[in-house]
Structures are given as structure tokens and as C-alpha cells.
Write a protein that holds these residues in place. Sequence first.
Motif, PDB file in Angstrom:
ATOM      1  N   SER A 468     -14.073  -1.333   3.993  1.00  0.00           N
ATOM      2  CA  SER A 468     -14.404  -2.453   4.890  1.00  0.00           C
ATOM      3  C   SER A 468     -13.662  -2.323   6.217  1.00  0.00           C
ATOM      4  N   GLY A 469     -13.438  -1.091   6.625  1.00  0.00           N
ATOM      5  CA  GLY A 469     -12.733  -0.818   7.873  1.00  0.00           C
ATOM      6  C   GLY A 469     -11.232  -0.936   7.767  1.00  0.00           C
ATOM      7  N   LEU A 470     -10.735  -1.388   6.639  1.00  0.00           N
ATOM      8  CA  LEU A 470      -9.314  -1.676   6.468  1.00  0.00           C
ATOM      9  C   LEU A 470      -8.548  -0.383   6.183  1.00  0.00           C
ATOM     10  N   THR A 471      -7.582  -0.067   7.049  1.00  0.00           N
ATOM     11  CA  THR A 471      -6.776   1.144   6.862  1.00  0.00           C
ATOM     12  C   THR A 471      -5.412   0.837   6.251  1.00  0.00           C
ATOM     13  N   GLY A 472      -5.088  -0.447   6.075  1.00  0.00           N
ATOM     14  CA  GLY A 472      -3.827  -0.824   5.458  1.00  0.00           C
ATOM     15  C   GLY A 472      -3.625  -2.324   5.534  1.00  0.00           C
ATOM     16  N   PHE A 473      -2.760  -2.831   4.663  1.00  0.00           N
ATOM     17  CA  PHE A 473      -2.435  -4.259   4.662  1.00  0.00           C
ATOM     18  C   PHE A 473      -1.091  -4.483   5.353  1.00  0.00           C
ATOM     19  N   ALA A 525      11.680 -10.201   6.656  1.00  0.00           N
ATOM     20  CA  ALA A 525      11.088  -9.067   7.354  1.00  0.00           C
ATOM     21  C   ALA A 525      10.060  -8.358   6.482  1.00  0.00           C
ATOM     22  N   PRO A 526       9.116  -7.640   7.100  1.00  0.00           N
ATOM     23  CA  PRO A 526       8.180  -6.826   6.314  1.00  0.00           C
ATOM     24  C   PRO A 526       8.852  -5.547   5.826  1.00  0.00           C
ATOM     25  N   VAL A 527       8.504  -5.142   4.608  1.00  0.00           N
ATOM     26  CA  VAL A 527       9.009  -3.891   4.036  1.00  0.00           C
ATOM     27  C   VAL A 527       7.834  -3.120   3.458  1.00  0.00           C
ATOM     28  N   ALA A 528       7.965  -1.803   3.445  1.00  0.00           N
ATOM     29  CA  ALA A 528       6.884  -0.960   2.926  1.00  0.00           C
ATOM     30  C   ALA A 528       6.746  -1.140   1.427  1.00  0.00           C
ATOM     31  N   GLY A 529       5.502  -1.139   0.958  1.00  0.00           N
ATOM     32  CA  GLY A 529       5.217  -1.281  -0.467  1.00  0.00           C
ATOM     33  C   GLY A 529       4.334  -0.163  -0.967  1.00  0.00           C
ATOM     34  N   ALA A 530       3.891  -0.286  -2.189  1.00  0.00           N
ATOM     35  CA  ALA A 530       3.028   0.721  -2.805  1.00  0.00           C
ATOM     36  C   ALA A 530       1.602   0.602  -2.274  1.00  0.00           C
ATOM     37  N   VAL A 543      -4.930   2.397   0.216  1.00  0.00           N
ATOM     38  CA  VAL A 543      -4.417   2.129   1.562  1.00  0.00           C
ATOM     39  C   VAL A 543      -2.960   1.692   1.478  1.00  0.00           C
ATOM     40  N   PRO A 544      -2.159   2.011   2.508  1.00  0.00           N
ATOM     41  CA  PRO A 544      -0.743   1.629   2.512  1.00  0.00           C
ATOM     42  C   PRO A 544      -0.569   0.130   2.727  1.00  0.00           C
ATOM     43  N   THR A 545       0.593  -0.377   2.331  1.00  0.00           N
ATOM     44  CA  THR A 545       0.868  -1.808   2.473  1.00  0.00           C
ATOM     45  C   THR A 545       2.280  -2.045   2.977  1.00  0.00           C
ATOM     46  N   TYR A 546       2.429  -3.176   3.624  1.00  0.00           N
ATOM     47  CA  TYR A 546       3.730  -3.791   3.895  1.00  0.00           C
ATOM     48  C   TYR A 546       3.652  -5.210   3.371  1.00  0.00           C
ATOM     49  N   ASN A 547       4.788  -5.742   2.939  1.00  0.00           N
ATOM     50  CA  ASN A 547       4.809  -7.126   2.522  1.00  0.00           C
ATOM     51  C   ASN A 547       6.167  -7.723   2.833  1.00  0.00           C
ATOM     52  N   THR A 548       6.306  -9.004   2.568  1.00  0.00           N
ATOM     53  CA  THR A 548       7.515  -9.724   2.937  1.00  0.00           C
ATOM     54  C   THR A 548       8.636  -9.438   1.954  1.00  0.00           C
TER      55      THR A 548
END
Length: 820
Positions: A468-473, A525-530, A543-548
Motif C-alpha cells: 500500500s505504498g508503505l515503506t515503514g512504520f 523517544a522513538p526507537v527502532a523495532g523489529a 517493512v522496518p518499524t520505529y516505536n515509542t
Amino acid sequence: MKQSLLAPCASFAAISLSLLSAPAFAQDAKPSGDTDVKDIVVTASSAGKTAQNSSISVTQVSQDAILNFTPRSQAEALRSIPGLNIQDTAGPGGNSNIGVRGIPVSTGGSEYVALQEDGLPVTLFGDISFGNNDYWIRFDNNVDRVEAVRGGSASTFASQAPGAVINYVSKTGTQDGGSVGLSKAINYRETRVDFDYGGHLSDSVRFHIGGYAVDGSGPTHLPYTAEKGYQIKANITKDFADGKGYIRLNFKRMDDQEPTFTSMPALATMSGNKVTGFSMIPGIDPRQYASTGLYNQTFRVLAANGTLQQVQMQGIHPVVTSVGGEFHYEFAHNITVTDKLRWTDMSGTFSNQWTGEASTSAIAGTGTLRYADGPLKGQIYTSPFVSNSAQAYVTMSDMGSLANDLTLASKFDMGGMAKVNARAGWFHMRQTIAQDWRINNVTQSLNSTGNPVPLDLFSSTGTQLSASGLTGFNNQWGGCCGGRSYNVNYTDDAPYFELESDIGRLNVDGSVRVDIVHAGGYAYAPVAGANITISDALGSASVPTYNTASTPSERLNYTKSYASWSVGALYKLTNTTNVFVRVSSGGRFNADRLLYNDNNFTSDGKLTAGGDHLSVNTVTQQELGVKHTGHLGEVRVHGEATLYRAQVKESNYDFTAPSRGQNPFIDTVYHASGVELSGTMGWGKFSMNGYVVYTDAKDVVSHKTAFAMPKWTWLVSPTYDAGFAAIGASVSGQSSFYLGDMVTQAPGSTFVNAFVKVRPVERLEIGFNVNNLLNTLGFRANNGSLAVTGPVPGLAANQAIFDNSAMLGRTMTASIKYRF
């Protein structure tokens, strides 16, 4: 908001209840919209002075004068005020950049300009990230006039606004009657109903109520209902006997969803570092381009709790409920107390798809891009350009505030020709900023004005890399900002004091203000996730993710204080001509912009040395002006000329700068100088107002011209009103300006608006308004950039894609209004 009103309200409520039954006094009514230099200035100035006799640069604009040109945004409503640098193309929901007199807008919003409703600020800070002050205010029939004070006493009679204070002054029922109106867009879908009514319930009690409701798709022809909302405002006033004052209670409810326009790309022709002209990218008209449509009306976000959620593309959707009051009473011949109080609950959402223009070949690499939806689903995307940028969903869970301004004024007759006025006050405001950012990166088509389509990236071996065009969260802007969450609050207590004296024809005044700001709360802060695997019609992608982060990255628990001052004098040369001089210095606190900015806070929430340096910006200004009001034969004239200078210590942080290839840290000094020439004239049924402003603004550290600061801005607005019909036009424009790199120069533009009104019978008015009558393709000065430069496929060597918000194309509205 979880705030107690008891302590701040105690004195106000006690006095209010004890005096509510006082004997009546009926004030003289003034026709609605009757605004001129004889009106008393109620904004950021000494009490009891008219615009002509005030040693400040102040403009008062009536409701009717603004409505004649059907403003398409809140910033457009301010177009007729000289000295403002209004970058107003963000749409009807707000998100505009509003500067003044060469003072920069380095990070967006209204950094040095306050928007007020009836003398209290809408928000404590004008440039809150995803919460600018113009999100929360709407111009409608409730407004009697707009007052704008530039420079001068804005430093000491308002907090966080050394550049300017713009005050929406409400109707209060001084005139019996009202109106109801219906407006309908002709070349796009929008329907709006406005009403207001006010008058006297008795000799001593008056009221006013009004509001609007709107529904439509907006001037960029969105294929869904993007505009839907309403506002209701009301007040009731009890006048005290013998003209000693009044008590007023007021209420506001707003729930208004409006689209926002963050980028409308155009093809730029280049000559070195100069843009020589704009044209359309094939298939894309920037005057009605929209980055949202049917295929991204809803989208997915990764919530803080780790779940995927489907959310709506709402643009800017503020929800406001406020209650308050005003008390004004003359206890003795020379002692007057005024108190203004307002409690506001504010929340909402900001959701938008940015357009980030890029070369298709640069994004696809050795792979391919395929349509992820629509009639071409699965086919290879072959257009030379693509959009690759942020898709944001920001929850503003609490943006509420409590504000109170208490003033004690006294007058002294010193004998002879000397009179002294003294004023002391205390301003208190607590502003909460609680937000959660969910900002993804999305790739979509850039090949037509309507309905952009998400694009999926496939590797050269056929592996699907996006869905859906999404390259990451939460991965936009390098992962710095996509998963932010914070709940902070700022409490500003500001005592202020003024002395003013009339000595014959000379008026002198001096004032000082001390702002004491306490900051508290936490930021995560955002941190990298799985990686997360998501699917769409073409398949699935990881796709890669960041979360709080689960623990706070920053704690706030500090206090910062700073002083502002202003000294001015006005001399009446004649009964029609006054000259004035003023020197001022004001501070401006950096609030949430300090968050997530390397090492600003210690572990226990105090400011580090670096944070202390960045926490307050200062603006020092000097003004010399002349004002004239009189007649030239049968022609009524009013004119003003003001020379001004400003020195700005600017420290800030722009988290979006890296996406433009710029340094996000701002620590510099600006110097600006210029002249404002403004005036009005009337001759029988003909009237005209306008201005010409020259500004020379420099970044003295880089020795470059400040960005988004045209040297010349102008407006001329003639009107002929024959009673049964009226016709008018407004011509406004600006000269060339520099982009955010302070190297590339873009051309200025001139825009024409016009209106016609017909009154076939008494009280009935039929109107026709046109904005951008000539359908000019152009841009107001703001922090644009060259997103793609040639030569690349689709661009010649002397061409580039210009990324900015264009002025809307020709929009037409018909209206009918009945006054009663």
C-alpha cells in the motif's frame, strides 16, 4: 484537561456574583463593522487610546471589510494588515506561517506572533508542533473587528509575542439585530451557513450568539467530504450603573475538520540560482493539487502499544470547548480593575500525506514500482516522477489551557497639563501539550492532479518491498520523529507594569514585563523495532518499524525567566498629524521545540547550558512613525508611515530540515529594517485602502538575505458602494524571495480578488466573490525547496520541480444574506 479552576477563579467569581445584581447602565450602540482610527484600541496597548493617538503601529479591520473577499483560510483573513508576512496556503484548517516585519518564521507556525480572542491568547505558543495557534480559531460573523499591533507594546502587554499581537474582537450585543447567510461554492463543492444575533435583554443586559456550519470537499476538489464542522460562540454582558463597567460570560464550541495543503508541486525554469518562471508538471495543476484522495482516505499506523490500527485522513481536526468571562469595574474615580479568564479544553488530530517529489528511477533503482490500487493495479508505474514522503497521524490528546489576565489601573492628575496613568497586572497561563506522533513513509504516484495512487516497490528479483505504498512504520525523517509521544506542560506567570503620561501635546509611556515559565512533563523517544509483515492486493512485504520507548527519554522540571520592556512617545504636531517613536525588547520562549534536541535537559529535568541558550529568543525593535487623519477637500484620508528596525537572536530546531538537505539546528542572528506605508481614503461612495511595505532582512551570521522574506509586499483595495449594489477588488502581491537554502531565488506574484453585492430589497444582500480572479499560478513566500533538479528523465538541465504550497486557483462563491 485535568485542571482545577477553583484557585484562579476565586476572586473573579466572588466579585462577579456580588455585582451581578447592580443597577443598570445602557451603553451607546455602535454599528457592527464600523471601524476606524477613532475606535479605542483594546489590544496590547495602553487603555483608552485610539489608533490615531497610540504610539504603536496598529491596524483595525472591520468584519465587513474582511468578508468582502471571502477568505479561504484564517491567514487570508489577515491579508489586509500591513507588515505581516503571511504564508497562507496551508488551507482553511490553519497550519500557516505568519511572520512580521522581517522577523523569520524558521520552523513553521507563528513563532513571534500571538493570535488572541478578546484579549487572551488562543495558545501560549504560536508554533507548537502540529498545534499552531491558527488551528484553534475561526473567523466568522461573531467577530466585530480584527486588531493587529506590530512591534512596540506587543513585547510587554502580551507573552510570547514580541513581533505582533492579532486580536479577534467579538461582538457583544451593543446593536440589536443579526444576520443569517448561505454561501455556496460555484466551481467546487462547499456549502456554508452563517448566523449571528445579538441585542438587549434589558437596559443593562445584552447578549450575542453566532456561528457557522460547513460541509464540502474543499477548493482542491477532493473526492470525499473533507470539510465538515461547526462553531458556536455566545456571550452575555451585564452593564453596571453610572458607566462603571460590566461583567461578561462567554462560551465557545468548535468541531471543524478541514483539509491542509502542505505541498503543491510545480515545474520551475532555472537560470543559475534563480527561478525565472513556473509552469505545470504534465498532468499536475498545483493550483488544485491534492496529495490525498480515495486511495489514502484511510491508512494504517503502528500504535504505541504495538498494534496496527486503521485511521482516517482528516486533515486538521480541532475540537474546542471554552468557557470564560470578563470583569471590568471602576471602584473609584481613579481605580479600575479588569480581569479576563478563560478555561479551554482542546484536542484533535492532524493527518496528512506530504508530497516529496523524487525521480522515479532514483526510488525504483534496479527494481520497479507498481500501482497498488485503482484501475491500473499491478501495472508498472512509468511516469518520470514519484512522491516519496511522510504520511502523518498525530493525536493531540490534550492541548488545553487556563488563562487569566488581571489588571489594576489608576489615573493621577499631577496639576497643570500633566496626567499620569499607571497600570499593573498579572498574566497567568498554563498550556498542556500532549501528543502522539505516528508518521510513516509512503510512496505514491505523481502523475495527475486528482487521486494519487499508492505504489509498491519490487526488487529486481521480484521481491515485494512495500505494501500500500508503505515503506515503514514511524520511519520518516530518518526515524527521528515518527514514533514520538509526550505529555508536557508550561506555566507562564508574567507580572507587568506601565506608566503613561500626557503632558500637553506629548504622550510618553514605558512598560516592563517579566515572564516566569515553568516546564514539566515527560517525552518518549522513538526507537527502532523489529520488521512487520503487511499485505495488500499485490502481496506482502516486511517493512522496518520505529516505536515509542517504554521509558521517558526526557524529563522536564525547570523554570526560566526573562524580562521585556518598551518605551514610546507620541507628539501631536497638529490636530490631524501625530508622530511617534518607540524602542522595545521582547522575549520568546521555545517550548516543545526544545524536545528531542540533543542534550538540552539533565536527567532530573533541568536545562543544560546548551538548553538554556536555546530556551529564549529575543527581539529588539525600533520604530519611528507619523500618522495623519483629515480631509483633502471632500476626500477623507488616513495615512501612516513607519520606519522600523529589528534585531533577532534566533535559536531553534526544525526536525523536517534534513529532508530538505538542511541543518536542523538553528542558532543565528537576524537584522531587519524597512518601512510601512499604509492608508485609506473615502470620497462619497468610493473608498480605497492599501499598503506598500519594504523589508530588508539579513542573516548576519551567514551574510545572506533571510529566506521567505520578499523585499516588497503590497495591497490595494478599491470599493464602490452605491447602496443598492457594491463592487470591489483587492490586488495583493510581493516581490521575489529566497528559499530555505538562502541561495535560490523564486519570483514573486500578484493576485486579484473581486466581489459584487446586490441588495434588491432592504436587508437582503446577494453576493458573488472570486479569489484569484486571473487564475494566477504562483506562490507566496515561504520555506520552499527544489526537490528535483535536471537533467534527469523528464527534466531538462534548466528545469527543476519546485516543492511548496501554491496559491489556490480561481475559486468562486455565491452567497445570500439577510440582516434583521
